[in-house]
Enzyme design. Sequence first.
Site, PDB file in Angstrom:
ATOM      1  N   ASP A 414      61.287 101.864 -69.698  1.00 42.91           N
ATOM      2  CA  ASP A 414      61.641 101.094 -70.887  1.00 42.91           C
ATOM      3  C   ASP A 414      63.024 101.511 -71.398  1.00 42.91           C
ATOM      4  OD1 ASP A 414      61.280  99.240 -72.876  1.00 42.91           O
ATOM      5  OD2 ASP A 414      59.493 100.175 -73.728  1.00 42.91           O
ATOM      6  N   GLU A 417      69.221 100.033 -73.113  1.00 44.37           N
ATOM      7  CA  GLU A 417      70.197  99.020 -73.505  1.00 44.37           C
ATOM      8  C   GLU A 417      71.170  99.517 -74.577  1.00 44.37           C
ATOM      9  OE1 GLU A 417      66.212  97.212 -72.527  1.00 44.37           O
ATOM     10  OE2 GLU A 417      66.885  98.497 -74.171  1.00 44.37           O
ATOM     11  N   ASP A 480      60.386  92.032 -75.265  1.00 48.90           N
ATOM     12  CA  ASP A 480      59.521  91.808 -76.423  1.00 48.90           C
ATOM     13  C   ASP A 480      59.528  90.340 -76.854  1.00 48.90           C
ATOM     14  OD1 ASP A 480      59.206  94.493 -76.264  1.00 48.90           O
ATOM     15  OD2 ASP A 480      60.453  94.977 -78.001  1.00 48.90           O
TER      16      ASP A 480
END
Length: 772
Positions: A414, A417, A480
């Site tokens: 995960d 970014e 998400d």
Amino acid sequence: MKFTDGFWLKKKGVSIYSPAEVRDFVTNEKSIILYAPVTRISNRGQTLQGPMLTIEISSPSSDIIRVVSRHFIKKIIKQPEFELNYSKGFVPEILDEEGQLVLKSGKTSVRVNKKDFSISFYYEDRLLTRSGTGQMGYITTENSGAYMREQLDLSIGECVYGLGERFSAFVKNGQSIDIWNEDGGTSSEQSYKNIPFYITNRGYGVFVNHPEKVSFEVASEAVSRTQFSVPGEKLDYFVIGGSDLKEVIHNYTAMTGRPALPPAWSFGLWLTTSFTTNYDEDTVSAFVDGMAQRDIPLRVFHFDCFWMKEYEWCNFEWDREVFPDPRNMLKRLKEKGLKICVWINPYISQKSRLFEEAVENGYLLKLEDGEAWQWDLWQPGMGIVDFTNPAACKWYGDKLEALIDMGVDCFKTDFGERIPTDVVYHNGADPVKMHNFYTYLYNRAVYEVLVKRLGKEEAVLFGRSATAGSQKFPVHWGGDCVSRYESMGESLRGGLSLCMSGFGFWSHDISGFENTASPDLYKRWSAFGLLSTHSRLHGSSSYRVPWLFDGEAVDVVRYFSKLKCSIMPYLFSTACNTAETGIPAMRPMILEFDRDRACDYLDTQYMLGDSLLVAPVFNPEGRVDYYLPGGSWTNFITNQQVTGGTWQYEKHDFMSLPLMARPNSIIAAGNNENVPDYDYLDGTVLHVFEPRENEPASATIYSVKGKPKGTVQVLRNGDQVSVAVSGLKNYSIIMRNINHICDLKGAAFEANSMGSKLVPLEGAHNITFKIV
């Protein structure tokens, strides 16, 4: 980034200098170098001033043209750079003709007009695109420094696709897009996976070879051009040709890297604990046992963030208050036939026991003064692992290896970014270039640990952030999303855009990450999710097991999970082809039917492989509008035949959707609907759809290890049909919607509700019959 104020004016403080002519040039074995002043030279006095651009045109591989334009030539090149594969020893053909210079690379060429500056790209004799007068340029601004720009022509009806996983309109015309990774969810213009590559329905692709921010104006600032610009004194891009869009992607991924083949088990259903929910071993066992009791095939269980203690992400240690005996817990889960995935990220919180160790050894990104960079967003006081430091990579990898020793099979990588630019890297890399590129190093480090410990055939991760080349480390999921039908649609648009950007495998959070879906949305999204390459039930603040929605949700998840397992011989063969060619397993319609203009804008349906069309249902009523290309298509589930070449308007219950088999195709199904990984070569059922006159239909069946082992070919000549099969055991053939045959040789006939079932005689590999 926009530099002009309409067609006539420039923005305040902006000056644009574009090549006006080719004043001089040099050719060598591999390249053409152009010297292009920004004014037409009519006397020697004009040569005493600039600017003048130096433009080098070359070809690293067949059908790929490279253009590098420079204002000032800088000798110091700061890392990182994309890792690109070039054809060793490849030499293009260079011709100096009257009025033009030509460089030929395979069937793709570039022609330079010596007088009126222009660079035109062709595939054979077909014009692809062009950079003409005033399009390429060096730009100075009053406040933000210098830029290099290119504008490539767009023809009438030309559509632009790709540029990463973008949740906005699938066709990018009219959009302003910055290639800059952000954690922005699926409901904004931001993207987790920004890829500076686009492809158009005119049959070419463009890759901008800059890992830093690239600004695209796609038919926006100049409505008949695609513009891209970067800060600085140099612009480097490739124009990629091909006979069709598939070959363009094949050529692009040959250069940037092909997707690795995920293990067959990864195509099964994944179930997670969800994000902020409370869970312990009893909770996990209840979910796993509940799926088994309801006969829902489950292949992977994923532990999300809170497998580690709060405030301590990442310390790579199980929270012993919740999981007192993790090794034996994982053993018990694996005895139930499950693979195990755990969540990780590249951040080390200040409370983690690893933080001080990481600081002392220089494993974290630093500020100019040598202190570790920290902030409070996500984890209080967290630092970021510096993957340019080989020692940090080994340290991080050692923690993962300990988890693999415990029984973990893969990792959800995960984040990656929000990487700061006010930092110092171990290898001196440019922090602006590293913002996007960081994710490549992060995911590569994790993937290499999996390959090292489990072997390449077993390595798979579940990544969110990406840049060009990250397709080599599958799988990637969409981030998400919200529990709404609109978010289901934007997720699909993002996946289709990513697949047009060189990525082969893609997933998403079934029913949405944020909030909790209504039962109808859960069921519709489950059908879509289980007909994506990878399928995961995941959420934020609530569990995603189907019985918490309603009883029918259990039936839907069961049905489509089993359906996916049953067609794994077809799906895995598609995946093997993706790994070999770079052509994505999940395909926008335009990629498979690039000569059908009705497919240009389609973004609510897709091809799963080359032979199955999927049209998800995006409303509670079950209404679905979808387009079928020409020919007679067959619903794989209901066996209903539908004539293509037009739009279809249907209504489906929750146990159905348009899953349409292409005419003249073979869909290989297996003998197991409870797991995705089994022997695809034994007990195979070959579903044959609408064989065409004198057009062979063929299929290759791969072993679960990714080796081509079985083949089948069907040829129709008038009413006579011949079938040749090799490498399969105990197979059978169903000729869909062909109910009456005669003169059958090599097989026995069995009545079947879907058509004629043919069971080969012992030792038979060739079957013939006539259609009555």
